[in-house]
Enzyme design. Structure first.
Site, PDB file in Angstrom:
ATOM      1  N   HIS A 141      28.156  50.669  18.186  1.00  0.00           N
ATOM      2  CA  HIS A 141      28.821  51.574  17.237  1.00  0.00           C
ATOM      3  C   HIS A 141      30.216  51.039  17.166  1.00  0.00           C
ATOM      4  O   HIS A 141      31.155  50.873  17.971  1.00  0.00           O
ATOM      5  CB  HIS A 141      28.979  52.977  17.894  1.00  0.00           C
ATOM      6  CG  HIS A 141      29.524  54.023  17.369  1.00  0.00           C
ATOM      7  ND1 HIS A 141      30.715  54.591  17.890  1.00  0.00           N
ATOM      8  CD2 HIS A 141      29.387  54.269  16.022  1.00  0.00           C
ATOM      9  CE1 HIS A 141      31.065  55.460  16.782  1.00  0.00           C
ATOM     10  NE2 HIS A 141      30.480  55.454  15.691  1.00  0.00           N
ATOM     11  N   ARG A 142      30.610  50.415  15.910  1.00  0.00           N
ATOM     12  CA  ARG A 142      31.891  49.898  15.654  1.00  0.00           C
ATOM     13  C   ARG A 142      32.008  48.848  16.410  1.00  0.00           C
ATOM     14  O   ARG A 142      32.902  48.293  16.791  1.00  0.00           O
ATOM     15  CB  ARG A 142      33.209  50.798  15.866  1.00  0.00           C
ATOM     16  CG  ARG A 142      32.820  52.375  15.276  1.00  0.00           C
ATOM     17  CD  ARG A 142      33.914  52.980  15.512  1.00  0.00           C
ATOM     18  NE  ARG A 142      33.788  54.400  15.321  1.00  0.00           N
ATOM     19  CZ  ARG A 142      34.684  55.419  15.507  1.00  0.00           C
ATOM     20  NH1 ARG A 142      35.900  55.098  16.078  1.00  0.00           N
ATOM     21  NH2 ARG A 142      34.110  56.623  15.323  1.00  0.00           N
ATOM     22  N   GLU A 175      26.904  48.875  13.729  1.00  0.00           N
ATOM     23  CA  GLU A 175      27.320  49.850  13.046  1.00  0.00           C
ATOM     24  C   GLU A 175      28.819  49.705  12.453  1.00  0.00           C
ATOM     25  O   GLU A 175      29.422  49.392  13.598  1.00  0.00           O
ATOM     26  CB  GLU A 175      26.897  51.330  13.519  1.00  0.00           C
ATOM     27  CG  GLU A 175      27.282  52.495  12.326  1.00  0.00           C
ATOM     28  CD  GLU A 175      28.836  52.973  12.510  1.00  0.00           C
ATOM     29  OE1 GLU A 175      29.149  53.914  11.873  1.00  0.00           O
ATOM     30  OE2 GLU A 175      29.568  52.530  13.667  1.00  0.00           O
ATOM     31  N   ASP A 227      32.410  50.745   9.870  1.00  0.00           N
ATOM     32  CA  ASP A 227      32.874  51.602   8.683  1.00  0.00           C
ATOM     33  C   ASP A 227      33.659  50.821   7.421  1.00  0.00           C
ATOM     34  O   ASP A 227      34.342  49.947   7.970  1.00  0.00           O
ATOM     35  CB  ASP A 227      33.688  52.668   9.469  1.00  0.00           C
ATOM     36  CG  ASP A 227      33.114  53.379  10.669  1.00  0.00           C
ATOM     37  OD1 ASP A 227      32.221  54.006  10.216  1.00  0.00           O
ATOM     38  OD2 ASP A 227      33.455  53.043  11.512  1.00  0.00           O
ATOM     39  N   HIS A 246      37.650  52.293  10.607  1.00  0.00           N
ATOM     40  CA  HIS A 246      37.341  53.586  10.511  1.00  0.00           C
ATOM     41  C   HIS A 246      38.004  54.812   9.995  1.00  0.00           C
ATOM     42  O   HIS A 246      37.788  55.395   8.969  1.00  0.00           O
ATOM     43  CB  HIS A 246      37.077  54.068  12.006  1.00  0.00           C
ATOM     44  CG  HIS A 246      36.462  55.468  12.146  1.00  0.00           C
ATOM     45  ND1 HIS A 246      37.286  56.512  12.046  1.00  0.00           N
ATOM     46  CD2 HIS A 246      35.305  55.963  12.036  1.00  0.00           C
ATOM     47  CE1 HIS A 246      36.375  57.570  12.085  1.00  0.00           C
ATOM     48  NE2 HIS A 246      35.437  57.424  12.285  1.00  0.00           N
ATOM     49  N   GLU A 268      28.374  51.918   6.934  1.00  0.00           N
ATOM     50  CA  GLU A 268      28.842  53.214   6.637  1.00  0.00           C
ATOM     51  C   GLU A 268      29.918  53.176   5.787  1.00  0.00           C
ATOM     52  O   GLU A 268      31.106  52.750   6.119  1.00  0.00           O
ATOM     53  CB  GLU A 268      29.226  54.086   8.162  1.00  0.00           C
ATOM     54  CG  GLU A 268      29.454  55.435   7.588  1.00  0.00           C
ATOM     55  CD  GLU A 268      30.024  56.062   8.876  1.00  0.00           C
ATOM     56  OE1 GLU A 268      30.115  55.888   9.834  1.00  0.00           O
ATOM     57  OE2 GLU A 268      30.655  57.402   8.388  1.00  0.00           O
ATOM     58  N   LYS A 295      33.116  54.742   4.198  1.00  0.00           N
ATOM     59  CA  LYS A 295      33.913  55.824   4.338  1.00  0.00           C
ATOM     60  C   LYS A 295      34.699  56.049   3.223  1.00  0.00           C
ATOM     61  O   LYS A 295      35.250  57.092   2.710  1.00  0.00           O
ATOM     62  CB  LYS A 295      35.014  55.540   5.667  1.00  0.00           C
ATOM     63  CG  LYS A 295      34.157  55.391   6.936  1.00  0.00           C
ATOM     64  CD  LYS A 295      34.265  56.778   7.474  1.00  0.00           C
ATOM     65  CE  LYS A 295      33.632  56.815   8.797  1.00  0.00           C
ATOM     66  NZ  LYS A 295      32.942  57.937   9.254  1.00  0.00           N
ATOM     67  N   ASP A 352      28.806  53.006  21.887  1.00  0.00           N
ATOM     68  CA  ASP A 352      29.990  52.071  22.049  1.00  0.00           C
ATOM     69  C   ASP A 352      29.933  51.189  23.449  1.00  0.00           C
ATOM     70  O   ASP A 352      30.714  50.368  23.601  1.00  0.00           O
ATOM     71  CB  ASP A 352      31.251  53.066  22.652  1.00  0.00           C
ATOM     72  CG  ASP A 352      31.630  54.005  21.662  1.00  0.00           C
ATOM     73  OD1 ASP A 352      31.166  53.850  20.517  1.00  0.00           O
ATOM     74  OD2 ASP A 352      32.008  55.292  21.702  1.00  0.00           O
TER      75      ASP A 352
HETATM   76  O1  G3P Z   1      27.434  56.051  11.577  1.00  0.00           O
HETATM   77  C1  G3P Z   1      27.610  56.845  12.651  1.00  0.00           C
HETATM   78  C2  G3P Z   1      28.903  57.392  13.123  1.00  0.00           C
HETATM   79  O2  G3P Z   1      29.687  56.111  12.987  1.00  0.00           O
HETATM   80  C3  G3P Z   1      29.563  58.232  12.187  1.00  0.00           C
HETATM   81  O3  G3P Z   1      30.510  58.898  12.586  1.00  0.00           O
HETATM   82  O4  G3P Z   1      33.194  59.029  12.559  1.00  0.00           O
HETATM   83  O5  G3P Z   1      31.880  57.426  14.126  1.00  0.00           O
HETATM   84  O6  G3P Z   1      32.047  56.959  11.678  1.00  0.00           O
HETATM   85  P1  G3P Z   1      31.902  57.940  12.555  1.00  0.00           P
HETATM   86 MG    MG Z   2      30.984  55.027  11.621  1.00  0.00          MG
END
Ligand code: G3P
Ligand code: MG
Length: 240
Positions: free
Chosen positions: A9-10, A36, A38, A51, A110, A112, A230
């Site tokens: 995640h990121r 993943e 943003d 993000h 993702e 944004k 994470d």
């Molecule tokens: O894509 C899953 C998650 O990343 C969504 O929320 O705020 O972490 O981008 P956020």
């Molecule tokens: Mg995200």
């Protein structure tokens, strides 16, 4: 039971500044199945990986990311606030992330940005790198996903959501033809209907953000396709 996939995640954002090249490299080193990240647009229309809508919390800059040119964004330090050893790390463009990662793992883009042109411009970079079959485009925003479907008829789409999908929501997403649902993982623990409806459906279910190994194990037992975390090393070790 199939092993649940692990998406960083990121990147591996517990250990390196989120959404930066060191974070993605670390996620690869930790053997992720996907990453993943943003995406926003700079003021000159370049897809950049970041993000927040504002720069203040994660960089030494201030203001809205979409009001800065790529040249301005490249002046900013996106690592120093995370740790002194990352000082000077830059906000990467989408192209730079694709150059680093290539087709080695799944790429969950993702969106944004709420800019009308975001899906088209992001789609151009995906096609330029020939990564259509590696990418899942996701967003919380259904208008953005509709535009993504128009711009990228051949791409996998995931619908991000924090609450149970209403009938109205489901009607709207039908036209988008998503391959996946990306729910907040706690939805699956607190709503058995969700589990019986979607985990047995044609949708892939990819959940976020799962940082507790026990939660990841429970989600694997339920049958989710992927967990975003994470801590890719810890979660990968918990899922065998
Ligand atoms: O894509 C899953 C998650 O990343 C969504 O929320 O705020 O972490 O981008 P956020
Ligand atoms: Mg995200």
């Amino acid at each position: 039971m199939a092993r649940t996939l692990v998406f960083g995640h990121r990147g591996a954002s517990a250990y390196a500044p989120q959404n930066t090249l060191p974070s993605f490299q670390l996620a690869l080193d930790q053997q992720v199945d996907g990453i993943e990240f943003d995406v926003h647009l700079s003021s000159d229309g370049i897809p950049v990986v970041f993000h927040d809508f504002v720069l203040d919390h994660l960089t030494d800059g201030t203001g809205l990311i979409h009001e800065k040119s790529l040249a301005d964004l490249k002046q900013l330090d996106a690592g120093g606030k995370f740790g002194a050893q990352f000082a000077g790390v830059r906000i990467p463009t989408l192209a730079e992330v694709f150059e680093l990662v290539g087709d080695r793992v799944i790429l969950n883009v993702e969106i944004k940005s709420r800019h009308q042109q975001a899906s088209r411009l992001i789609g151009e970079v995906i096609h330029q790198f020939g990564l259509q079959s590696q990418v899942i485009v996701s967003s919380f925003d259904l208008d953005t996903l509709s535009l993504a479907r128009q711009a990228m008829p051949d791409i996998a789409i995931g619908v991000l959501h924090e609450a149970i999908l209403s009938d109205e929501h489901l009607k709207l997403i039908e036209a988008i033809r998503p391959q996946a649902l990306h729910p907040y993982y706690q939805l699956l623990f607190h709503n058995t209907d969700y589990v019986t409806t979607y985990l047995n459906s044609a949708f892939q279910v990819n959940t976020w953000t799962v940082n507790d190994p026990a939660h990841a194990q429970k989600l694997q037992q339920l049958g989710v396709n992927a967990v975003m975390t994470d801590y890719p090393d810890l979660i990968r070790a918990a899922l065998v």
